[in-house]
Design a protein around this motif. Structure first.
Motif, PDB file in Angstrom:
ATOM      1  N   LEU A  43       0.777  -1.056   0.187  1.00  0.00           N
ATOM      2  CA  LEU A  43      -0.488  -0.368   0.145  1.00  0.00           C
ATOM      3  C   LEU A  43       1.202   1.251   0.131  1.00  0.00           C
ATOM      4  CD1 LEU A  43      -2.452  -0.865   2.619  1.00  0.00           C
ATOM      5  CD2 LEU A  43      -2.773  -1.703   0.201  1.00  0.00           C
ATOM      6  N   TYR A  44       0.478   1.939  -0.915  1.00  0.00           N
ATOM      7  CA  TYR A  44       0.850   3.828  -0.829  1.00  0.00           C
ATOM      8  C   TYR A  44       0.169   4.405  -0.275  1.00  0.00           C
ATOM      9  CZ  TYR A  44       4.680   7.754  -1.363  1.00  0.00           C
ATOM     10  OH  TYR A  44       4.838   8.958  -1.399  1.00  0.00           O
ATOM     11  N   HIS A  45       0.673   5.500   0.825  1.00  0.00           N
ATOM     12  CA  HIS A  45      -0.143   5.776   1.438  1.00  0.00           C
ATOM     13  C   HIS A  45       0.118   8.291   0.968  1.00  0.00           C
ATOM     14  CE1 HIS A  45      -2.314   7.959   5.310  1.00  0.00           C
ATOM     15  NE2 HIS A  45      -3.309   7.724   3.909  1.00  0.00           N
ATOM     16  N   ARG A  46      -0.133   8.478  -0.482  1.00  0.00           N
ATOM     17  CA  ARG A  46       0.170   9.157  -0.570  1.00  0.00           C
ATOM     18  C   ARG A  46      -0.016  10.472   0.306  1.00  0.00           C
ATOM     19  NH1 ARG A  46      -2.752   8.120  -6.299  1.00  0.00           N
ATOM     20  NH2 ARG A  46      -1.645   7.896  -7.674  1.00  0.00           N
ATOM     21  N   PRO A  47      -1.032  10.934   1.221  1.00  0.00           N
ATOM     22  CA  PRO A  47      -0.758  11.371   2.379  1.00  0.00           C
ATOM     23  C   PRO A  47       0.018  11.892   3.323  1.00  0.00           C
ATOM     24  CG  PRO A  47      -2.525  11.082   2.058  1.00  0.00           C
ATOM     25  CD  PRO A  47      -2.564   9.928   1.513  1.00  0.00           C
ATOM     26  N   SER A  48       0.603  10.572   3.309  1.00  0.00           N
ATOM     27  CA  SER A  48       1.699  10.834   4.220  1.00  0.00           C
ATOM     28  C   SER A  48       3.197  10.108   3.516  1.00  0.00           C
ATOM     29  CB  SER A  48       1.584   9.246   5.429  1.00  0.00           C
ATOM     30  OG  SER A  48       1.040   8.242   4.596  1.00  0.00           O
ATOM     31  N   GLY A  49       2.921   9.716   2.313  1.00  0.00           N
ATOM     32  CA  GLY A  49       4.228   8.980   1.638  1.00  0.00           C
ATOM     33  C   GLY A  49       4.612   8.123   2.393  1.00  0.00           C
ATOM     34  N   GLN A  50       3.732   7.267   3.307  1.00  0.00           N
ATOM     35  CA  GLN A  50       4.289   5.925   3.928  1.00  0.00           C
ATOM     36  C   GLN A  50       3.629   5.196   2.923  1.00  0.00           C
ATOM     37  OE1 GLN A  50       2.999   6.600   7.649  1.00  0.00           O
ATOM     38  NE2 GLN A  50       4.968   6.975   8.411  1.00  0.00           N
TER      39      GLN A  50
END
Lengths: 98, 351, 288
Positions: free
Chosen positions: A30-37
C-alpha cells in the motif's frame, strides 16, 4: 455501559486517490499518498479496505460483509480481530474514524 | 562571500544571469547550508540557468514539495491525537506557513521552505493533557536526560522534544513563544485569541503575530543560525500582506509593542529591508519606525552573511559571540553560567 | 579551499575540497580518466576539513562533510584521506541524490542486461563485481545501483572499487596494471582497504544504462546454496537497502514495486570466489 452495539467505533474509507494498492504474490503493498508511507499488509487488511466505502461501518458490519465471501471461523474472535485491525489502520491513516 | 550571492539571487532572480561555474557552485553550497535551496529553486523557476543547474533545482523543488506534504500529515496526526481535548492547537513556523500556503499568497514563505520538526502552541494549562494525549498516540521522549528535562520544564517555552515511534518525526509543544527566562513577555493568551482557524480544525497565528514570532525567534531567542531563512520568512510575510492591507507595517508595530517585541521586530524589518528589499514603510508617527541601518545592525549582517564559497561558516569569533548572546537573552547571567558549565562538561560546542 | 578537484561519476558530479594536498593528489591520479563536471558545475560539494583548526598540522584528523553530512561522523586519519573522499562522495549520494532510486548494490552488465547484487558489507558483492568486471562483464558499480523511475533502467555509478582484506590479494593476482591500484590503507574501521580503478571500458561507457535482468543476494563464507526470493521479501529487503526510497515518494514506490514484480531474484551462498563465479554463470545462462 449502555448498548454495546451503539458504542462500537465506526470507520469509513479515505478517498480512493489517497491510496495505491499493489498486490504481490502473498502480500499487498500500500502506498499512502498523504503521508508518503509504504505499508506491507497481509489478509485481512486488503479485504477490509475493499469492504469499506464512504458509508461508516463498525467491526460487526464489516464482519458481516466479509463473511459472505470468506470463511472467518469463530464470529466473536473474527470480530475482535477486525476491530483491532480497524484501530491500527485508522492510526496509520489508511481509514478514517467516522 | 557566497551568502551574499544567495541573498542577491533571492532578492532579484535575474541577477543569476552571467554567474560563472564557480559562482554557481558557491551559490548552491550556500543555499544548501542555509537550508534555502528549495526557496532558491522556486525563486529561479522560469529563469534561464545553465543545464547542469536545472536538475539540481528540480530536485530541490521535489524535496520541498514532499517535505511540505509530510509536515502537513504530521500536523494532521497531531490534530487527530489532540482532538478529544477540544483546545486550540496552533501550528507554528514551517508547518504553519505550509498550512497557510494552502490559503495561497503570491509570495508565500511556504514555497520551497525547509520544514524540520512540527511546532505547535497550546494553552499552558492544557500542557499536561497534551503531553498525555501525545504519549498515548505513539510519541516518545527523545532523550531521558534528567538535566535537560528539568531545564526544559523549569525554564523553557516548550516541553522536551517528543518523537513519534513509527514516523520518526519530532514534535515541539510550546506554551509561549519565548523562554520564560527571556526579558520580553508576550501576551500569549491574546495571541491565541487572535489566531486564525484553518479548515480541518488546526489554527495559525495572525499575520502580525507570525511576523512577531519569526522576529522573536530570530533575534530575541536564537544565535542567528538559519537567520537568512528566518528573515526570508519575514520578508515573504510582509510582502504578501503589504499588497493586501494598507498600513500593515503600522498594525505590525502596534502588535509588536503590545507584546514587548518592538525592538526585535524593528531590527528584523531593518535587516529584511536592507537584505531582501522588503516593502515596509518607515513611520515617524504614531509609531516611529526608522529603516536606516544602525551601527549594531552591521554586526548582525556580518554574522548573517558569514559563509564562504564552499558553504563553510566564517567569522568563528563572531558566531561564538552570538551564541553566548543568545543564552544571555534567554537567561539571567548566573543561570547562564550554570547552564553552560553543565553543557560544556558534556562536550557540547556551538557551531 | 586550498586543494580541490572536480569529477563526474556516471550521472553525478562532485567538487571535492581538502585542507591537505595528499588526498586530492590521490584522487587526481586514480580518477584521471573521469570527465570534469559539465560547465564546471557540480551536483555536490564534499569537504575534507580538519576536525579542529590546529588538527590540520598536529595529528592531522579529517572531518568529512559537504552539502550533506552526519553530525556524528567519526574523524579519520590523514593517511586514510582517499577513503575519506570516497566516503564523502557516497554520503552526498546516499543523502542527496533524487534522480534515481538508489540501491545499495553492486552491478555488472553484459549485452545490455544488468546483474545486480545486494547485501551487507562483507557479503562478497563488491569482490564478485570486481572479479566479473575483469571477465567480460562491464563493471557498473560496487556501492550504488541507480534505478531510473521513468524507464526502469539501471544507471552506472562506477567509482573506485573498494577492496577489503582478503579481496585485496585476490584482485592483485588478477589485475596486471599496478597503476589501477590506490595505496594500501591499513587499519581502517573495516580493516585493510585498497582502491581499484575500474577497467577503461567501464569508465568510457559509464553513461550507458542497462536493463535489469537478475537480482542476487550473495552471502560469502557459506556452503553453496541457492534459494529463490519472493517479490514481497525482495521488496522489503530492497527498501532497507535503499537510502532514498522514502525521499522519492510515490516514484520510488512505483519503481521498486515494478522492479520486484519483473526481475527474478535468488539468494546465493558460496564458500569462495570461484564457486560464486560458477553460480553466477549458471543462473545467468538459465535466464534465456
Amino acid at each position: 455501559m449502555r448498548g454495546a452495539m451503539t458504542s462500537l467505533p465506526h470507520y469509513r474509507a479515505i478517498p480512493a486517490t489517497d491510496l495505491v494498492i499493489r498486490p504481490l504474490a502473498d502480500i499487498t503493498l500500500l502506498y499512502h499518498r498523504p503521508s508518503g508511507q509504504t505499508h506491507m499488509v497481509a489478509s485481512p487488511v486488503p479485504e477490509i479496505l475493499a469492504a469499506l466505502g464512504a458509508h461508516p461501518l463498525d467491526s460487526h458490519a464489516i464482519h458481516a460483509r466479509l463473511a459472505t465471501c470468506y470463511d472467518l471461523g469463530d464470529p466473536d474472535e473474527a470480530r475482535a480481530a477486525i476491530a483491532t485491525h480497524l484501530a491500527e489502520m485508522a492510526a496509520l491513516g489508511l481509514i478514517r474514524a467516522a | 562571500m557566497s551568502a551574499a550571492l544567495l541573498v542577491a539571487a533571492l532578492r532579484d532572480p535575474a541577477s543569476v544571469a552571467g554567474l560563472s561555474g564557480a559562482q554557481w557552485n558557491a551559490l548552491i553550497a550556500a543555499a544548501r547550508a542555509e537550508r534555502l535551496i528549495g526557496t532558491l529553486a522556486f525563486r529561479l523557476e522560469g529563469v534561464a540557468v545553465p543545464p547542469a543547474v536545472r536538475p539540481i533545482l528540480a530536485d530541490a523543488r521535489f524535496d520541498a514539495a514532499r517535505e511540505a506534504q509530510t509536515a502537513l500529515w504530521e500536523a494532521d496526526r497531531a490534530a487527530a491525537a489532540l482532538a478529544p481535548l477540544a483546545i486550540p492547537v496552533i501550528l507554528l513556523k514551517g508547518t504553519a506557513y505550509a498550512a497557510a500556503g494552502l490559503l495561497a499568497a503570491p509570495l508565500s514563505p511556504a514555497l520551497g521552505r525547509f520544514i524540520g520538526d512540527l511546532d505547535i502552541l497550546v494553552p499552558r494549562d492544557a500542557l499536561d493533557a497534551v503531553e498525555a494525549a501525545l504519549l498515548d498516540a505513539g510519541w516518545e521522549w527523545v532523550k531521558p536526560d534528567p538535566y535537560d528535562d528539568a531545564y526544559y520544564r523549569q525554564w523553557m517555552h516548550e516541553l522536551p522534544p517528543l518523537i513519534h515511534r513509527d514516523r520518526d518525526r519530532m514534535i515541539d509543544v510550546h506554551h509561549t513563544i519565548l523562554p520564560l527566562t527571556a526579558r520580553p513577555k508576550p501576551d500569549i493568551a491574546a495571541m491565541i485569541a487572535a489566531s486564525i482557524a484553518l479548515p480541518g480544525g488546526l489554527r495559525i497565528l495572525s499575520l502580525e503575530h507570525r511576523v512577531c514570532h519569526a522576529a522573536a525567534h530570530l533575534l530575541a531567542d536564537g544565535d542567528l543560525a538559519g537567520g537568512l531563512r528566518n528573515l526570508w520568512d519575514i520578508h515573504c510575510l510582509c510582502s504578501a500582506s503589504g499588497a493586501a492591507q494598507e498600513d500593515f507595517t503600522l498594525s505590525l508595530m502596534e502588535e509588536a509593542a503590545r507584546h514587548d517585541l518592538a525592538a526585535p521586530v524593528a531590527r528584523a524589518l531593518r535587516l529584511a529591508h536592507h537584505l531582501y528589499g522588503t516593502p515596509v514603510k518607515a513611520y515617524s508617527a504614531p509609531i516611529s519606525l526608522d529603516l536606516r541601518l544602525r551601527p549594531s545592525d552591521r554586526l548582525f549582517l556580518t554574522r548573517l552573511l558569514a559563509r564562504d564559497g564552499w558553504g563553510r561558516e566564517t567569522h568563528k569569533a563572531l558566531r561564538q559571540l552570538f551564541y553566548v548572546r543568545s543564552h544571555l537573552l534567554r537567561m539571567p547571567p548566573p543561570m547562564l553560567a550554570r547552564h553552560l558549565l553543565t553543557k560544556w562538561r558534556k562536550g557540547h560546542r556551538p557551531g | 579551499m586550498k586543494h580541490r578537484i572536480a569529477l563526474t561519476i556516471g550521472p553525478a558530479s562532485f567538487r571535492i575540497g581538502a585542507a591537505w594536498r595528499a588526498p586530492v593528489a590521490r584522487l587526481a591520479a586514480l580518477y584521471h580518466d573521469y570527465p570534469a563536471p559539465p560547465g564546471g558545475i557540480a551536483d555536490f560539494t564534499v569537504r575534507l576539513d580538519p576536525v579542529r583548526p590546529w588538527r590540520r598540522y598536529i595529528r592531522p584528523s579529517i572531518h568529512i562533510t559537504g552539502d550533506h553530512g552526519l553530525a556524528d561522523a567519526a574523524p579519520m586519519a590523514l593517511a586514510h584521506g582517499l577513503l575519506a573522499a570516497e566516503m564523502g562522495m557516497n554520503l552526498q549520494m546516499a543523502l542527496g541524490w533524487r534522480r534515481h532510486l538508489l540501491l545499495h548494490a553492486a552491478c555488472v552488465e553484459k549485452d545490455g542486461r544488468a546483474l545486480l547484487m545486494t547485501g551487507e558489507s562483507g557479503s562478497g558483492k563488491s569482490t564478485l563485481a570486481a572479479m566479473l568486471g575483469e571477465r567480460g562483464w562491464r563493471f557498473m558499480g560496487d556501492e550504488f545501483a541507480l534505478l531510473d523511475p521513468a524507464t526502469g533502467a539501471v544507471h552506472a555509478f562506477p567509482r573506485l572499487i573498494s577492496l577489503k582484506n582478503s579481496a585485496i590479494a585476490a584482485m592483485e593476482a588478477q589485475v596486471a596494471d599496478a597503476a589501477r591500484f590506490g595505496p594500501l590503507l591499513r587499519g581502517t574501521a573495516k580493516g585493510d582497504i585498497r582502491h581499484l580503478r575500474p577497467r577503461a571500458d567501464a569508465i568510457a561507457r559509464m553513461d550507458r544504462p542497462a536493463t535489469p535482468a537478475l537480482l542476487l543476494f550473495p552471502r560469502y563464507g557459506q556452503p553453496v546454496d541457492i534459494r529463490p526470493v519472493d517479490p514481497g521479501e525482495c521488496f522489503m529487503r530492497l527498501t532497507q537497502a535503499s537510502t532514498n526510497y522514502t525521499a522519492l515518494g510515490e516514484a520510488g514506490f512505483d519503481c521498486l514495486s515494478r522492479f520486484v514484480q519483473t526481475i527474478p531474484a535468488q539468494a546465493i551462498d558460496f564458500p569462495d570466489g570461484n564457486s560464486a563465479l560458477a553460480l553466477v554463470d549458471d543462473l545467468w545462462n538459465a535466464l534465456r
